[in-house]
Design a protein around this motif. Sequence first.
Motif, short mmCIF file in Angstrom:
data_model
loop_
_atom_site.label_atom_id
_atom_site.label_comp_id
_atom_site.label_asym_id
_atom_site.label_seq_id
_atom_site.Cartn_x
_atom_site.Cartn_y
_atom_site.Cartn_z
N ARG A 142 7.70 5.88 0.69
CA ARG A 142 7.22 7.24 0.93
C ARG A 142 6.56 7.35 2.30
O ARG A 142 6.82 8.29 3.04
N ALA A 143 5.73 6.39 2.65
CA ALA A 143 5.06 6.42 3.96
C ALA A 143 5.86 5.68 5.02
O ALA A 143 6.00 6.14 6.15
N LEU A 144 6.42 4.54 4.66
CA LEU A 144 7.11 3.69 5.65
C LEU A 144 8.44 4.28 6.08
O LEU A 144 8.90 4.04 7.19
N GLY A 145 9.06 5.09 5.20
CA GLY A 145 10.41 5.55 5.49
C GLY A 145 11.37 4.40 5.28
O GLY A 145 11.08 3.48 4.50
N PRO A 146 12.52 4.40 6.00
CA PRO A 146 13.51 3.35 5.77
C PRO A 146 13.17 2.07 6.52
O PRO A 146 12.69 2.11 7.65
N THR A 194 1.18 2.12 7.07
CA THR A 194 1.50 1.18 5.96
C THR A 194 1.21 -0.25 6.39
O THR A 194 0.78 -1.07 5.56
N MET A 208 -5.25 -4.63 2.52
CA MET A 208 -5.18 -5.19 1.17
C MET A 208 -5.29 -6.71 1.21
O MET A 208 -5.92 -7.33 0.36
N GLY A 256 0.81 -1.22 0.00
CA GLY A 256 0.00 0.00 0.00
C GLY A 256 0.84 1.26 0.00
O GLY A 256 0.31 2.36 0.05
N ASP A 257 2.15 1.10 -0.03
CA ASP A 257 3.04 2.26 0.02
C ASP A 257 3.62 2.48 -1.38
O ASP A 257 3.42 1.69 -2.29
N ARG A 258 4.30 3.60 -1.55
CA ARG A 258 5.01 3.82 -2.80
C ARG A 258 6.50 3.74 -2.47
O ARG A 258 7.02 4.54 -1.70
N GLN A 260 10.80 1.90 11.32
CA GLN A 260 10.18 2.81 12.28
C GLN A 260 9.10 2.07 13.06
O GLN A 260 8.16 1.55 12.48
N ASN A 318 -2.15 6.74 -2.20
CA ASN A 318 -1.80 5.60 -3.06
C ASN A 318 -3.04 4.91 -3.63
O ASN A 318 -2.98 3.74 -4.01
N VAL A 337 -2.53 -0.71 6.21
CA VAL A 337 -3.01 -0.80 4.82
C VAL A 337 -2.60 -2.13 4.19
O VAL A 337 -3.35 -2.71 3.40
#
Lengths: 442, 442
Positions: free
Chosen positions: A293-297, B312, B319, A152-154, B303, B29, B315
Motif C-alpha cells: 500500500r505504501a511501498l507500491g510495486p 516504508t 521496527m 511496516g507496510d500493508r 520506487q 499501519n 519504518v
Amino acid sequence: MAASKRAVGVGLIGFGTIGSGVVRVLRDNAAEIEEKLGVPLVLAKIADLDLHSDRGVKVRKKLLTRDARELIADPAVDIVVELIGGLQPAKDFHLQALRAGKAVVSANKALLSEHGVELAHAAERASLSYGFEASVGGGIPIVRTLKEATAGDRNLEVYGIVNGTANYILSEMAAGAGKFSEVLARAQAMGLAEADPSYDIDGFDSQHKLVILVALAFGKRIKAKAVHVEGIREISGIDMAYAREFGYTIKLLAAARDTGDGVEARVHPAMVPNAHLLAQVSGPFNAVCVQGRALGPSVYYGQGAGSMPTATAVVADLMEAARALLGGTGPQLPPYGRKVSLLQRERVIAMAETSHEHYIRFLVVDEPGVLAMISTILAGEGISIATVSQHEKPLRGAVPVVIRTHKAKEAALKRALAKIARRKQCRALPVVIRVEESLGES
Amino acid sequence: MAASKRAVGVGLIGFGTIGSGVVRVLRDNAAEIEEKLGVPLVLAKIADLDLHSDRGVKVRKKLLTRDARELIADPAVDIVVELIGGLQPAKDFHLQALRAGKAVVSANKALLSEHGVELAHAAERASLSYGFEASVGGGIPIVRTLKEATAGDRNLEVYGIVNGTANYILSEMAAGAGKFSEVLARAQAMGLAEADPSYDIDGFDSQHKLVILVALAFGKRIKAKAVHVEGIREISGIDMAYAREFGYTIKLLAAARDTGDGVEARVHPAMVPNAHLLAQVSGPFNAVCVQGRALGPSVYYGQGAGSMPTATAVVADLMEAARALLGGTGPQLPPYGRKVSLLQRERVIAMAETSHEHYIRFLVVDEPGVLAMISTILAGEGISIATVSQHEKPLRGAVPVVIRTHKAKEAALKRALAKIARRKQCRALPVVIRVEESLGES
C-alpha cells in the motif's frame, strides 16, 4: 552461552545438490563469515543415506553418517540444516532438532506449506531460530524482505515466477526451441528437470511456495490444496505465437491478493504483458513482485534454484541463527515476522468466483455464423469481448478463432465454453489462458 | 528495559516529504505494527524549523518543536529519525542521540557517505541500532539485502540506477518528450526535480549512494570524491536516437566492482543493452543489481524516492530498532553487517586506468579520408573499432560519424580523442558514452 562459544556447529541432513553447495559456500567464504560472526561457522556433521556418490566437494569421512538422529543429538551441532525435502521424516527431524534446543534451517517448501505454522510455533516456544529463506525463490531474499523490509507496510499482492524448471521450459518454447515434450526431455537430460517432472511443471511446487509467501506477506494461513493450480503441459506453439503477436509472454504465474475478504491465490500459465518485468524473466530465473500500500510495486529477481544460489540463502539463515545463538537471547524476529498465534486462518476465494481477462482459442469450421454463435453465447453469460482475431487459412475446413475477453468471472466463462464446445461447429475443446493486465493494480 | 517497556517512542527530526510519509505509515499501519512488535510504535515528537506548512497529515500541536535538541533529550523518545539531510547539523544530531542512548534511523546519504563509519562506530560502541535503509534506493531493501541476504557470499559487483530524478528525465527524453532542458523544467514544475537540480542530475546523489553500497557489498571504505562522476546534462536527442538504433537505452549508471586490487567505482551516463533488466527501469524507479560469486546475478527494483515508499524503509528500520530495544540486548547485527573496524580502507582505481567499450559520436566534414584519419589515430592508441556508422546526410557540410570501440583504456581514449579533436576536419568535440556490455560478468 554467548561468551563461551568458540564456534557454531552446523549439521547438514541431505548431501545433495543444495547440501554440497552449502558445504562449498561455507568453505569458500569461511574467513569472511568468521569475520562477520566473530566465530567460525563449522561444518560439524553430514547425514545422508548415500555416503558414496561424488558431490564435487571433499569432506572428511568422520563427518559423515547415515543416521540423522545421531547428527541431531551430536553436541557439536548447534544448527540443523534439513535439505532432504518432503513431509516425513523431514518433519520429525525438525521437531527433534528443536526439542534438542537446536536452531533449524531448511529449504523444504512442501513441509513448510503443510506444517510451517506448527513447526514455527515449536521454534518460537523454544526461542530458537527457524529459517526457510531457501524454500522460495532460491537465492532471492524474498522471505527476509517480507519479514523485515515490508514489515511496516500493508502488502496487497504478491506474485511472480517461482519455479525455474517451468520457466526454463516456457522460455525455450518461446525462443522456438521445440514443443513442450521435446524441451522437457532436453531439460531432463541437462539435469534442469527431474525424471518425474510433475512437481515442477504441474504447478505444485509453485503452489507450496505461494502458501509460504501468503503467510509472510499478508499474515494469513491458507491451505495449499485450496490454491487453484494448473501446469504448463497444455501450452502449445500456436498459443505462444498468438501471445507474441498480442505483445505477451506466457509464464507460469503464482499470484495472491489480499482482498480483505478472503485471499485470492492461484497458480496457472498466464499471458504477461511484455512491458511487465516478469515477461523479461527467462530461463531458470525467478522473480517475485510485491505490491504494498505504501511501498507500491517492488520486484526481487535472481536464480530460483541451483546449488550455489540456493546455498547462499541457506548460509544467510545459518548466519542469522548463529547471531541469535551468540547473542544469547534467541532470535529477535519470529520465523514468520510475527508470532504464529497472530497468523489468521483465511479462506481462499474459489477460483470460479474470481474474475480475469482471458485469451480463448477456438478451433471452428470455416462457415458463416460461427462467430455470431460464439459471441452470442459469451454475451449470454455477460462476457464482453475485447478483440477477435481470425487470420489463418482453414486447415481441413477448420480455422482458429482467437478472442480476448474483458474481465469475466471464471464460472461464467466455464459455462459459456461448455455451451460452445457442445456446438457441432466446434472442432476441439477451446484453449483458455488468463491474460494478466491488472497485476499489481490493487 | 525489555520487560518494562509499554511503547517505543519515535522522535522525528525533519517534517518534509519523507517525514510526513513516516507519520502516515505509522498511523495507517499502527495496529499491524503493534501486533508485530508487541508494543505500539508511538510518534513522540517532531522537530522542524517550519511548524506551519501543511504536510497533509494532522499531528497534535504539542508534539511539535523547533528544537531538535529538545526532541533528542525527551525521555519519551527512544529512537531518533533524522530526515533533514546534509552534513551539519545532522551529524551532531546523530551523535547527540547516540550519546543519549537512543537508536538512530536516517535517510541521509550525504552524511552516511562522508561520516557513516564514524557514526556507525559510535552506535556499535553504545550497542544501539543505526539504520539507513532509506538512504539508498528509497523503498528498495538493498541495505538489508547486502547486510543479511548476501552475508555468506562474496559480492563481486554492485551497480544500478539509484537516482529517480535523473532516470525520470532520461526516460522522458527516450520517449520523445523533449530535450534535456525542457524535460528538466517540466520535472521541476511537477516536483520531481529540485529547484537546484545539480545534486541529482550531475550524479552526486548517485556517488554518495555508491559509497554506501560499496561499504555494504564489499566491506570496503572508499571516499566519495574518489568516485568518478559525470551527470546527464550533455545527453542529447541524437545520442538517444543512436542508442535506440543500436539496441541500447541511456541510463545514469552507478557501478562498482571489487577487483581484489582496488575498487572500480563510477557514476556516469551509459548505454545499457535493452536485454538487460536495467534498461526496463523507467521513470522514477530505481534498481540495484548485485553480482555474487555464489548467488550470481540478482536485481532489486522499486520506487527509489517519494514520500510513502521511502517511509516504508524508515519504518522497517524503526521496527528493527524497536525489536533490538525490546530484546534488551541491542542489535544482533552491526550497522554495516560487520564491525566497522573490519571495514577496510580501499583505493578507488583511477578512471583513466579502467577499460570500457565506448560509443563515440564525431561531427566531421563530409570529405574523403576523415574516417581513415580517425581510425588511424584510434589504432595508434591501441583502440580497436567494433562498428562504424555514417548514414545521415551532411548538414552544412558536416556529418555525424558514430564509432563503437571494443574495450579500451580510458586514458588511451582520452589521448586519441584529444588528437582527433585538434584536426580541422572535426567540427565539434566528440561525444563519448560508455557502452555496458559486461555488467555482471565478473
